[in-house]
Design a protein around this motif. Structure first.
Motif, short mmCIF file in Angstrom:
data_model
loop_
_atom_site.label_atom_id
_atom_site.label_comp_id
_atom_site.label_asym_id
_atom_site.label_seq_id
_atom_site.Cartn_x
_atom_site.Cartn_y
_atom_site.Cartn_z
N LYS A 38 3.26 0.42 12.81
CA LYS A 38 1.94 0.23 12.05
C LYS A 38 1.86 -1.14 11.55
O LYS A 38 2.90 -1.62 11.14
CB LYS A 38 1.65 1.31 11.22
N ILE A 39 0.78 -1.75 11.63
CA ILE A 39 0.62 -3.12 11.21
C ILE A 39 -0.43 -3.12 10.35
O ILE A 39 -1.56 -2.47 9.95
CB ILE A 39 0.51 -4.31 12.09
N PHE A 40 -0.50 -4.15 9.31
CA PHE A 40 -1.68 -4.59 8.36
C PHE A 40 -1.58 -3.30 7.13
O PHE A 40 -2.78 -2.83 6.77
CB PHE A 40 -2.96 -5.07 8.80
N ILE A 41 -0.58 -2.81 6.83
CA ILE A 41 -0.52 -1.61 6.05
C ILE A 41 -0.67 -2.05 4.39
O ILE A 41 0.21 -2.66 3.93
CB ILE A 41 0.62 -0.83 6.06
N THR A 42 -1.81 -1.87 3.81
CA THR A 42 -1.86 -2.20 2.27
C THR A 42 -1.06 -1.27 1.27
O THR A 42 -0.76 -0.10 1.90
CB THR A 42 -3.33 -2.00 1.86
N ASN A 43 -0.10 -2.08 0.59
CA ASN A 43 0.90 -1.42 -0.18
C ASN A 43 2.18 -1.06 0.67
O ASN A 43 3.16 -0.31 0.07
CB ASN A 43 0.50 0.13 -0.80
N GLY A 44 2.08 -1.71 1.72
CA GLY A 44 3.27 -1.23 2.90
C GLY A 44 4.63 -1.27 2.15
O GLY A 44 5.29 -0.42 2.55
N TYR A 45 4.92 -2.40 1.23
CA TYR A 45 6.17 -2.61 1.17
C TYR A 45 6.67 -2.10 -0.33
O TYR A 45 7.87 -2.25 -0.79
CB TYR A 45 6.83 -4.02 1.39
N VAL A 46 5.57 -1.41 -0.89
CA VAL A 46 6.04 -0.89 -2.26
C VAL A 46 5.62 0.42 -2.23
O VAL A 46 5.86 1.24 -3.11
CB VAL A 46 5.23 -1.73 -3.19
N ALA A 47 4.94 0.98 -1.07
CA ALA A 47 4.46 2.37 -1.17
C ALA A 47 5.57 3.51 -1.08
O ALA A 47 6.78 3.30 -0.37
CB ALA A 47 3.58 2.63 -0.37
N ASP A 48 5.48 4.67 -1.45
CA ASP A 48 6.59 5.73 -1.74
C ASP A 48 6.03 6.71 -0.59
O ASP A 48 6.76 7.37 -0.01
CB ASP A 48 6.96 6.19 -3.07
N VAL A 49 4.56 6.89 -0.72
CA VAL A 49 4.13 8.09 0.16
C VAL A 49 3.18 7.39 1.13
O VAL A 49 2.19 6.86 0.74
CB VAL A 49 3.54 9.23 -0.74
N PHE A 50 3.27 7.84 2.34
CA PHE A 50 2.19 7.26 3.51
C PHE A 50 1.33 8.38 4.01
O PHE A 50 2.24 9.62 4.59
CB PHE A 50 2.95 6.52 4.74
N VAL A 51 0.31 8.14 4.34
CA VAL A 51 -0.52 9.13 5.29
C VAL A 51 -0.49 8.49 6.62
O VAL A 51 -0.92 7.39 6.69
CB VAL A 51 -1.98 9.42 4.78
N VAL A 52 0.25 9.26 7.73
CA VAL A 52 0.51 8.40 9.07
C VAL A 52 -0.10 9.15 9.90
O VAL A 52 -0.21 10.34 10.20
CB VAL A 52 2.03 8.29 9.17
N PHE A 53 -0.57 8.38 10.99
CA PHE A 53 -1.31 8.88 12.11
C PHE A 53 -0.49 8.60 13.58
O PHE A 53 -0.11 7.53 13.75
CB PHE A 53 -2.67 8.25 12.16
N ALA A 54 0.04 9.67 14.39
CA ALA A 54 0.46 9.49 15.43
C ALA A 54 0.15 10.31 16.60
O ALA A 54 -0.58 11.46 16.46
CB ALA A 54 2.18 9.86 15.16
N MET A 55 0.32 9.94 17.86
CA MET A 55 -0.06 10.83 18.98
C MET A 55 1.00 12.08 19.18
O MET A 55 2.18 11.83 19.22
CB MET A 55 -0.07 9.75 20.07
N THR A 56 0.42 13.11 19.12
CA THR A 56 1.12 14.23 19.42
C THR A 56 0.90 14.94 20.70
O THR A 56 1.70 15.53 21.52
CB THR A 56 0.64 15.56 18.54
N ASP A 57 -0.05 14.38 21.57
CA ASP A 57 -0.46 14.71 22.76
C ASP A 57 -1.23 13.68 23.46
O ASP A 57 -2.46 13.57 23.09
CB ASP A 57 -1.09 15.96 23.06
N LYS A 58 -0.66 12.33 24.11
CA LYS A 58 -1.25 11.09 24.69
C LYS A 58 -2.40 11.51 25.61
O LYS A 58 -3.38 10.92 25.66
CB LYS A 58 -0.47 10.40 25.07
N SER A 59 -2.31 12.83 26.41
CA SER A 59 -3.15 12.95 27.41
C SER A 59 -4.67 13.29 26.63
O SER A 59 -5.55 13.33 27.68
CB SER A 59 -2.59 14.06 28.38
N LYS A 60 -4.67 13.65 25.44
CA LYS A 60 -5.77 14.04 25.02
C LYS A 60 -6.45 13.07 24.03
O LYS A 60 -7.63 13.57 23.74
CB LYS A 60 -5.49 15.39 24.01
N GLY A 61 -6.01 11.65 24.22
CA GLY A 61 -6.94 10.86 23.69
C GLY A 61 -7.09 10.88 22.00
O GLY A 61 -6.08 11.39 21.27
N THR A 62 -8.10 10.94 21.67
CA THR A 62 -8.45 10.89 20.28
C THR A 62 -8.03 12.55 19.48
O THR A 62 -7.71 12.55 18.57
CB THR A 62 -9.78 10.74 19.69
N LYS A 63 -8.03 13.29 20.50
CA LYS A 63 -7.73 14.82 20.10
C LYS A 63 -6.29 15.14 20.21
O LYS A 63 -6.11 15.98 19.97
CB LYS A 63 -8.61 15.82 21.28
#
Length: 378
Positions: free
Chosen positions: A154-179
Motif C-alpha cells: 500500500k502507498i501514501f499511508i498516513t501515520n504509516g511508519y508510526v502506527a500500531d494498528v491498521f485497517v487494511v483492504f485486500a482481495m480475497t477473490d479477484k474474480s469478483k472485482g469490488t465484491k
C-alpha cells in the motif's frame, strides 16, 4: 434548524483552541522544517482523550459526537495541519470502521488500544495502480487454516511508519472485482509486515506518510473486519466519514491563513497607512469570511447528518470539496497580502498553502467528489 453548539461541543472547542495555542503553534514551524512527527503532542492528545474521542467510554474513548470530533480537527489545523491530519486519520479511518463494523471481541480488544492504550491507527487502501479506482488493488489475502496470509503493498499511508494498528483492504477473490475485497485489522507487529518508503511530501511534513508492505503477512482469522467480500463497502462508508475530517482540516487551514493575514495587514504600512485600511484588502477579507462561514455550515451539517443516522455521502462530499478548494483559495489570497514576505519561511503562510493542496487530493480528489455528488443527485 438549530445552529448553536451544545455545551459539550463548545467545551471541546475551548479546550482544543487553548491546547493548539500553547502546545501546537509553538512547534508548528519546526515540525514542518524538520519533517518531524510530533510524538509528544500526540501523546498529550491521547492524555486529553482526543485520540479516539468518538469512541464510547465503554471502550476507553471520550464518547464525544462526530461534530465535536470535527471541531477538534478544525482547531488543530488552524496552526498545524499535520497534527490535524494525524488525528483525523486515527479517529475517522481507523477507530471509525472498527467501531462501526467490528465484532464485540474486536471492539473490546482494539478500541482500548487506540484510546487509553496510546496505539496510533492507520487506514491502508491506496496502491500504486489503485488510487481512485480501488477495484484495481493487487494486495491479496488467502485463508490458510486459522489465519489469513496477506501479500502486496500500500502507498501514501498516513501515520504509516508510526502506527500500531491498521485497517487494511485486500482481495480475497479477484474474480469478483469490488465484491472480492475484504477488510482486515492488522497489527504492525505481525510477521510479514514491514514499512517501505517514507514519502517526502510538498506539505504536511509532520504527518508520517509511508509505503506498507505485506510479505506472507500472518493475520489471525478473527481479524477479518465485517464479512468477507464486504471490504469495498466498508472502505466507502469509512471514507464518507473521513471526508468530514478532511473538510474540518481544510476549514481550519483557511481560518488560520485568514487570521495570519489579518494580523499582518494591521501592522504592514504602505502609502501612509496599514494595508487593512485599503478597500481592496477589506473586500478580500469579506470574501474569505463568507467562504469560511459557508464551509463551516457544510462541514457541521455533514457531521450532524452522520450523528442523526442519516445517509451523509453527499453532505460529506460537498463539505470536503468546498472546504478543500476554499483552503487553497484562501491561502493563496492570504499569501498575496504578505507580498514577498509571504513567500519566505519567516511567516507560516507558505506552509499553510503547501498543506492546503493535499486536501484537494487525498480521501478522494476534487474530481471524485464531483462524481460522488452528481452521481447521487442525478
Amino acid at each position: 434548524m438549530e445552529f448553536e453548539l451544545t455545551r459539550e461541543q463548545e467545551l471541546v472547542r475551548k479546550m482544543m483552541r487553548e491546547f493548539t495555542e500553547t502546545q501546537v503553534k509553538p512547534i508548528a514551524a519546526e515540525t514542518d522544517k524538520t519533517s518531524t512527527y510530533p510524538r509528544e503532542t500526540i501523546e498529550k492528545l491521547f492524555d486529553l482523550g482526543v485520540m479516539g474521542m468518538i469512541v464510547p467510554e465503554a471502550y476507553g474513548g471520550a464518547g464525544a459526537d462526530d461534530l465535536a470530533g470535527a471541531i477538534a480537527i478544525e482547531e488543530l489545523s488552524k496552526q498545524c495541519a499535520s497534527t490535524g491530519d494525524i488525528v483525523a486519520t486515527h479517529n475517522g479511518l481507523c477507530c471509525g470502521p472498527i467501531l462501526q463494523h467490528g465484532t464485540e471481541e474486536q471492539k473490546k480488544k482494539y478500541l482500548p488500544m487506540l484510546t487509553t492504550g496510546h496505539h496510533v491507527g492507520a487506514f491502508a487502501l491506496t496502491e500504486p495502480n489503485a488510487g481512485s479506482d480501488a477495484s484495481k488493488g493487487q494486495t491479496e489475502a488467502r485463508l490458510e487454516g486459522d489465519h489469513w496470509v496477506l501479500n502486496g503493498s500500500k502507498i501514501f499511508i498516513t501515520n504509516g511508519y508510526v502506527a500500531d494498528v491498521f485497517v487494511v483492504f485486500a482481495m480475497t477473490d479477484k474474480s469478483k472485482g469490488t465484491k472480492g475485497i475484504s477488510a482486515f485489522i492488522v497489527e504492525s507487529s505481525y510477521p510479514g509486515f514491514s514499512v517501505g518508503k517514507h514519502e517526502e511530501k510538498m506539505g504536511l511534513h509532520g504527518s508520517p506518510t509511508a509505503e506498507i508492505v505485506f510479505t506472507d503477512c500472518i493475520v489471525p482469522k478473527e481479524n477479518l473486519l465485517g464479512r468477507e467480500g464486504k471490504g469495498f463497502s466498508i472502505a466507502m462508508q469509512t471514507l464518507d466519514g473521513g471526508r468530514i475530517g478532511i473538510a474540518a482540516q481544510a476549514l481550519g487551514i483557511a481560518q488560520g491563513a485568514m487570521a495570519e493575514a489579518m494580523d499582518f495587514t494591521k501592522t504592514r504600512v504602505q502609502f501612509g497607512k496599514p494595508i487593512d485600511k485599503f478597500q481592496n484588502t477589506q473586500f478580500v477579507f469579506a470574501d474569505m469570511y463568507m467562504g469560511i462561514q459557508a464551509g463551516q455550515l457544510l462541514t457541521y451539517k455533514a457531521a450532524a447528518s452522520k450523528m442523526a443516522g442519516k445517509r451523509f455521502t453527499v453532505d460529506a462530499a460537498c463539505a470536503k470539496l468546498f472546504c478543500s478548494e476554499l483552503a487553497m483559495k484562501t491561502t493563496v489570497k492570504a499569501l498575496q497580502m504578505f507580498g514577498g514576505y509571504g513567500y519566505t519561511r519567516d511567516y507560516p503562510i507558505e506552509r499553510m498553502m503547501r498543506d492546503a493542496k493535499i486536501t484537494e487530493i487525498y480521501e478522494g480528489t476534487s474530481e471524485i467528489q464531483r462524481v460522488v455528488i452528481s452521481g447521487n443527485i442525478l
